[in-house]
Structure formats: C-alpha cells, structure tokens
Write a protein that holds these residues in place. Structure first.
Motif, PDB file in Angstrom:
ATOM      1  N   ALA A   1      36.890 -57.914   6.015  1.00  0.00           N
ATOM      2  CA  ALA A   1      35.634 -57.850   5.255  1.00  0.00           C
ATOM      3  C   ALA A   1      34.827 -56.603   5.610  1.00  0.00           C
ATOM      4  O   ALA A   1      34.051 -56.113   4.787  1.00  0.00           O
ATOM      5  N   LEU A   2      35.015 -56.062   6.831  1.00  0.00           N
ATOM      6  CA  LEU A   2      34.330 -54.829   7.195  1.00  0.00           C
ATOM      7  C   LEU A   2      34.828 -53.661   6.354  1.00  0.00           C
ATOM      8  O   LEU A   2      34.050 -52.790   5.953  1.00  0.00           O
TER       9      LEU A   2
ATOM     10  N   SER B   1      33.738 -49.822   1.969  1.00  0.00           N
ATOM     11  CA  SER B   1      34.245 -49.270   0.718  1.00  0.00           C
ATOM     12  C   SER B   1      33.354 -49.573  -0.470  1.00  0.00           C
ATOM     13  O   SER B   1      33.575 -49.042  -1.559  1.00  0.00           O
ATOM     14  N   GLY B   2      32.359 -50.430  -0.278  1.00  0.00           N
ATOM     15  CA  GLY B   2      31.486 -50.806  -1.381  1.00  0.00           C
ATOM     16  C   GLY B   2      32.056 -51.917  -2.237  1.00  0.00           C
ATOM     17  O   GLY B   2      31.516 -52.216  -3.304  1.00  0.00           O
ATOM     18  N   ALA B   3      33.134 -52.558  -1.774  1.00  0.00           N
ATOM     19  CA  ALA B   3      33.745 -53.672  -2.508  1.00  0.00           C
ATOM     20  C   ALA B   3      33.071 -54.969  -2.057  1.00  0.00           C
ATOM     21  O   ALA B   3      33.692 -55.827  -1.425  1.00  0.00           O
ATOM     22  N   TYR B   4      31.796 -55.099  -2.402  1.00  0.00           N
ATOM     23  CA  TYR B   4      31.001 -56.201  -1.870  1.00  0.00           C
ATOM     24  C   TYR B   4      31.450 -57.562  -2.401  1.00  0.00           C
ATOM     25  O   TYR B   4      31.462 -58.560  -1.664  1.00  0.00           O
TER      26      TYR B   4
ATOM     27  N   LEU C   1      32.735 -60.544   0.007  1.00  0.00           N
ATOM     28  CA  LEU C   1      32.146 -61.894   0.035  1.00  0.00           C
ATOM     29  C   LEU C   1      33.198 -62.957  -0.254  1.00  0.00           C
ATOM     30  O   LEU C   1      33.159 -64.053   0.329  1.00  0.00           O
ATOM     31  N   ARG C   2      34.153 -62.646  -1.121  1.00  0.00           N
ATOM     32  CA  ARG C   2      35.242 -63.595  -1.354  1.00  0.00           C
ATOM     33  C   ARG C   2      36.089 -63.776  -0.103  1.00  0.00           C
ATOM     34  O   ARG C   2      36.533 -64.884   0.212  1.00  0.00           O
ATOM     35  N   THR C   3      36.300 -62.689   0.609  1.00  0.00           N
ATOM     36  CA  THR C   3      37.044 -62.766   1.865  1.00  0.00           C
ATOM     37  C   THR C   3      36.309 -63.647   2.870  1.00  0.00           C
ATOM     38  O   THR C   3      36.920 -64.484   3.549  1.00  0.00           O
ATOM     39  N   ILE C   4      34.995 -63.475   2.971  1.00  0.00           N
ATOM     40  CA  ILE C   4      34.191 -64.303   3.878  1.00  0.00           C
ATOM     41  C   ILE C   4      34.257 -65.766   3.457  1.00  0.00           C
ATOM     42  O   ILE C   4      34.437 -66.667   4.294  1.00  0.00           O
ATOM     43  N   ASP C   5      34.114 -66.034   2.165  1.00  0.00           N
ATOM     44  CA  ASP C   5      34.166 -67.420   1.679  1.00  0.00           C
ATOM     45  C   ASP C   5      35.526 -68.055   1.967  1.00  0.00           C
ATOM     46  O   ASP C   5      35.609 -69.227   2.367  1.00  0.00           O
TER      47      ASP C   5
END
Length: 392
Positions: A201-202, A207-210, A214-218
């Motif tokens: 997620a970092l 990269s600006g792929a927010y 967030l999907r990765t965090i979820d």
C-alpha cells in the motif's frame, strides 16, 4: 528545478494549457498556476494527479532520486548491489557463507538503522543478508526452520523496500514489496502476508494510486478478521488504519481519514504496553499522534494540524525516523499557516534528529523553495538548502 518547473516543462511538452491540465487533473487552476510559478509547494496529491495526466512518474516530477554531492553518496552507491541481490536472489555464483544467527544479528542492525533513520548504516549489509537467507532456504528441508527463514526474508525485503523508497528508487521499492509478499506467503505466519499488503500500500501511496491502495488496505484488514485478536495482530491492524488514513487524506476524503485515525487510536489504547511484534510496521501510540498531524497537512489544513500539535509532546523514546517525519509535517503546517520562520525552524529540528531522511524528502525540497520564493531568504536558509542539495 522544482516540481512546479518540471510540471510546466512536461505540460508544454504535451501541448496542454494550464487550464486543460487543471481540468484533466481535477485541481484548481489558480493553485496549479501558483505551483508552476513556485509560489506554492506542490503537495504529493497534486503531484500524483498531474503526473497521471502528463504520462510521467511522480519520481520524474520530484526529480528523484536526488543524487548527492557528498553526504549520502555511500548510501546511493549501495543501490546497484541491492538491486542485483533482489533481482538475482537465486544467483549461485555469489556465495554468502553465514549462519542463520549471523543473518538475524545483521537484520537487527538493519532494524536499528531504520529506526534511527541512518540508512547508510544499514545498506551495506542488506544485499548479503538477502542472498544469505535465500541460500539457507535453498538447502533447508520443509518445516518450521524454513518458515523462520522466510519470515526473516520478508522482513529483509520490507526494509529494502523502505530504503529504496526513502531514496527515491521507486521501481526497486515496488520490486522489493513484491518479494516481501512472496516470502511472507511462505513464512507459515498468517500475519506476515497482511503486513506485506501494508507494505504494498505504500507503493500505491507514493504512486498516487490511492483507490488501489485503499483496496489493498481493505483486503488486508478483511484477512485479519479470521485470526485471533492477539497483540501482534492488533498492532498490524493499527498500522493498516494509519496507512489508510494517509491514503484517504490524499484522496481528500476527510471523514474516512479521521475514521482510520480514530480506529488506530482505539487499537493503540487497547494494546497499551503489551509486548508485540509489529512486523516492521513501527506501530506505536506515538505514531498515531504523528499521523494525526500528517492527515490535515495532506489536506492542506495547516490550522487543524497546528491545533493538534499543541497537545502533542514526543517522548525521547520516539524513533528518530518518526520524529523526523513529524517535524517535516509541522514545517509544512506552519508554511500553510503563513508563518515562515516557524516553518524553517521545524525543518532545522527535522535535520537535527533525522538528517538523511530530511535531505532526501521531496516535501523538504518543496518547502525550502517556497520559503526562498516568499522572501525567507536568509544566509541560514541558503546554508540549509546547500546542505540538502536544493538550488534556491
């Protein structure tokens, strides 16, 4: 050349007007003009949004990696060897004859170097640690010891990712994050793959792929729900919330960012003084305080950041790497608030506690240029800029 000048050059190359770029990037035209003129520092969110439209990387617009004239040359010089270790990890032509205990001791030294933000102290050993762990894994039979080797590999790759990230080698950081996930899946520890997603997620964040971040965090958080709520797991959950808070702030989703912050604070209060393995995430109650300043700063709300900072006193035990980030964000907050003297003072504090990180931080470079542009042109500022290899 600062970010604004690089944006202007890339915009003209793509034959876009300022208005067209602002509309396509969904940013304010007046803000874009100020950034291009150097009157306002480019925020990470603006830089990422513009980079997508212009078809360049965030690193291109930041000018990273920053090649030093002297001070950080040793750290930069280790990058080629680290790259070879990550890319050719199974190259048997390089023998590293050490024991697992030796490699664990080396990883402890790497861990301390990261904590102190002394990256040049950790980089020399890291390539051979990665090679050595892979060689041990190749000769070990399936079982608990092999899983321990892969756990150590996951940690080594996570530190390689952070080092490459701090010095602006984002392609290498992304590769290290993927290798961290590979090792985590073989560790036999159900928490390690979750921590590896936190690392991935970092890369999304930078990269600006927010949305993807967030999907990765979820996804990672959902994976924690089937596991026992041990202090180890809760610490990683807290770290996921902190990363989610910054991703949400960069997306300008105030409510989501504050919700993540509150969840992280609740977890910090729950684990209290329990002993736990944070899997390299560095989750601590003090880190929640530090993120509580970073979130409004990322949304260009210096007033809220400074209001919260009035109630925060960093303990001496806070890692220099964390304290450095805190002072950099306070500098950005004071600049947003219009107090240029205090902004520069916080940069000096960041330099004192974490010099290598401060010198290589894109927002430090942007803040220095903004201070010089807006009239804070003193000999002290000039010396600082020269130290940071920033032309003002």
């Amino acid at each position: 050349m600062g970010v604004g000048a690089r944006i202007s050059r890339a915009r003209r190359f793509t034959r876009l007007t300022q208005r067209q770029l602002a509309e396509k990037s969904n940013v304010s035209l007046s803000l874009l003009r100020k950034v291009e003129q150097g009157d306002r520092p480019a925020t990470p969110a603006l830089t990422a949004a513009v980079a997508r439209v212009l078809g360049v990387s965030v690193g291109d617009l930041n000018g990273q990696p920053y090649m030093p004239e002297s001070d950080d040359s040793a750290a930069h010089a280790t990058i080629p060897e680290l790259r070879r270790a990550i890319v050719a990890y199974d190259d048997e032509s390089v023998a590293v004859l050490v024991t697992f205990a030796d490699l664990e001791n080396a990883l402890d030294r790497v861990r301390e170097g990261m904590r102190r933000a002394r990256y040049s102290d950790m980089t020399a050993e890291l390539p051979d640690v990665i090679r050595g762990l892979h060689q041990l894994a190749d000769t070990e039979s399936a079982g608990r010891h092999l899983e321990e080797i892969h756990s150590a590999l996951a940690y080594a790759y996570s530190k390689a990712m952070l080092f490459a990230y701090q010095y602006g080698y984002l392609d290498l950081a992304g590769l290290a994050a993927e290798r961290c996930g590979w090792a985590a899946d073989r560790s036999g520890d159900p928490i390690w793959p979750i921590a590896a997603e936190y690392n991935r997620a970092l890369i999304h964040l930078y990269s600006g792929a927010y949305v993807g971040g967030l999907r990765t965090i979820d996804r990672a958080y959902a994976a924690t729900k089937s596991l026992p709520k041990t202090p180890d797991l809760m610490a990683v959950r807290g770290a996921l919330h902190l990363r989610g808070s910054i991703l949400s702030a960069r997306s300008l989703d105030h409510d989501a960012a504050e919700s993540h912050l509150q969840e992280a604070r609740t977890i910090a209060e729950t684990v209290g003084n329990s002993r736990y393995n944070n899997y390299g995430t560095g989750f601590r109650p003090s880190n929640v305080d530090i993120h509580s300043i970073a979130v409004p700063v990322e949304m260009s709300d210096g007033t809220t950041a400074l209001s919260r900072a009035e109630h925060i006193r960093l303990a001496p035990s806070v890692a220099p790497s964390r304290a450095g980030h805190y002072y950099i964000d306070l500098s950005r907050a004071w600049l947003l608030h219009g107090n240029k003297n205090r902004s520069f003072h916080e940069l000096e504090k960041a330099r004192a506690v974490a010099p290598e990180m401060t010198r290589n931080h894109p927002q430090v470079h942007e803040t220095l240029r903004a201070l010089a542009r807006t009239g804070r042109g003193t000999d002290q500022l000039a010396r600082f800029a020269k130290w940071a290899n920033v032309k003002i």
